[in-house]
Design an enzyme around this catalytic site. Structure first.
Site, short mmCIF file in Angstrom:
data_model
loop_
_atom_site.label_atom_id
_atom_site.label_comp_id
_atom_site.label_asym_id
_atom_site.label_seq_id
_atom_site.Cartn_x
_atom_site.Cartn_y
_atom_site.Cartn_z
N ARG A 74 0.95 -1.09 0.25
CA ARG A 74 -0.03 0.00 0.10
C ARG A 74 0.73 1.42 -0.02
O ARG A 74 2.05 1.16 0.56
CB ARG A 74 -1.08 -0.08 1.15
CG ARG A 74 -2.16 -0.90 1.04
CD ARG A 74 -3.02 -0.35 -0.01
NE ARG A 74 -4.17 -1.14 -0.36
CZ ARG A 74 -4.18 -2.21 -1.33
NH1 ARG A 74 -3.34 -2.47 -1.79
NH2 ARG A 74 -5.47 -2.72 -1.51
N HIS A 128 -1.00 0.31 -10.43
CA HIS A 128 -1.46 -0.64 -9.56
C HIS A 128 -2.09 -1.80 -10.52
O HIS A 128 -3.13 -2.19 -10.28
CB HIS A 128 -2.85 0.10 -8.93
CG HIS A 128 -3.11 -0.64 -7.58
ND1 HIS A 128 -3.46 0.13 -6.66
CD2 HIS A 128 -3.04 -2.00 -6.98
CE1 HIS A 128 -3.97 -0.67 -5.41
NE2 HIS A 128 -3.62 -1.82 -5.99
#
Length: 314
Positions: free
Chosen positions: A229, A277
């Site tokens: 993250r 991502h």
């Protein structure tokens, strides 16, 4: 637990509607497929199950019994904080994320040890200069996060003889790791000797900003790969570490703000590789399989391997 009204939303909503309706997999359930940004308060009041990658802007628990994340990460649900009711179940999607992240990570490790950038630069100058590639069994890796994804990553790297150490909340031994350190007892010498630092950690109170000036200062020309993250990394400290030489390079797939703003210095720094991502994308087919398996377990009282401990945040 009996589930009657299921609300689906988010970027996969059309694909999920096509797959689930085509197979009549939700026979007997009342279902709404609502595009992201069009979910109303009435939709939320109606639903007893909410299925999406993250909560909508005006999210409310209302009559919800169950929330299912279509991704592995649940930090945006955890950002709701103390609002989370004790009687609302939270689950996440578990698919082949470990395999995908293993392949993503291995691709950038091979790019580094096989000197792809150097040879491309030499080609541009028509320069013939031999530089021996490094063997993977000479490489040392420290993986932050020893859950399912971290263990699968360590297993894949171990097939090539890579020595993998782990860092976790507890420091408990896990399969495929040479050893595991706790977050509170990280061996600075291990970081100094590591060729690659790979972050798979979730974003929690303990991991927010974990990769800071002090941690980067322990490294010695390491390459960091972040597939966990974005909020776990202080990007200002990361850029300083690149400029000082503590870091050789950074491969970043996750960011605190996504999409990454166009004015971010990460885009243009020569030591940074940005990917949008994509290291472990949930496919619609995988999402459906995991959702249906979880729905069955929720209603039958079966084992929920993907249940989120709301207190811990993962």
């Amino acid at each position: 637990m009996k589930i009657t009204n299921i609300l689906f939303t988010g970027r996969l909503v059309d694909e999920l509607e096509g797959l689930l309706n085509a197979e009549e997999m939700l026979n007997g359930k009342r279902v709404r497929f609502v595009p992201d940004g069009e979910v109303s308060s009435e939709d939320l009041d109606w639903a007893d199950a909410f299925v999406a990658f993250h909560p909508v802007a005006h999210f409310q628990f209302a009559n919800l019994k169950w929330v299912h994340s279509l991704g592995a990460g649940v930090d945006r649900y955890m950002a709701l904080g103390d609002r989370w009711p004790e009687d609302v179940l939270l689950t996440r999607t578990i698919t082949s994320f470990g395999q995908k992240i293993g392949e993503y990570t291995l691709s950038y490790m091979l790019k580094e040890v096989q000197h792809h950038n150097r040879f491309q630069e030499q080609q541009g100058r028509a320069a013939w200069k031999m530089v021996a590639p490094r063997a993977l069994d000479e490489v040392k890796v420290v993986v932050f996060g020893t859950g399912e994804i971290g263990q699968e990553l360590a297993r894949i790297l171990g097939l090539f003889g890579v020595q993998v150490e782990g860092v976790s909340r507890s420091g408990a031994d896990k399969d495929h790791f040479f050893r595991v350190m706790s977050l509170g007892e990280i061996d600075d010498s291990s970081l100094a000797e590591a060729d690659f630092i790979i972050n798979t950690l979730p974003l929690t109170k303990e991991t927010a900003g974990l990769f800071d000036e002090r941690l980067f200062g322990c490294m010695n020309q390491a390459v960091i790969i972040n597939v966990g993250r974005g909020g776990t990394v202080d990007h200002g400290a990361l850029l300083n570490a690149l400029d000082s030489g503590s870091l050789k390079a950074a491969v970043l797939d996750v960011f605190e703000e996504e999409p990454l703003p166009a004015d971010s210095p990460l885009w243009s720094h020569p030591g940074v590789t940005v990917t949008p991502h994509i290291s472990a994308i949930t496919t619609p087919e995988e999402a459906v399989v995991c959702f249906l398996e979880t729905l069955d377990a929720v209603e039958s009282g079966g084992e929920l391997r993907n249940r989120v401990d709301v207190g811990r945040g993962y």
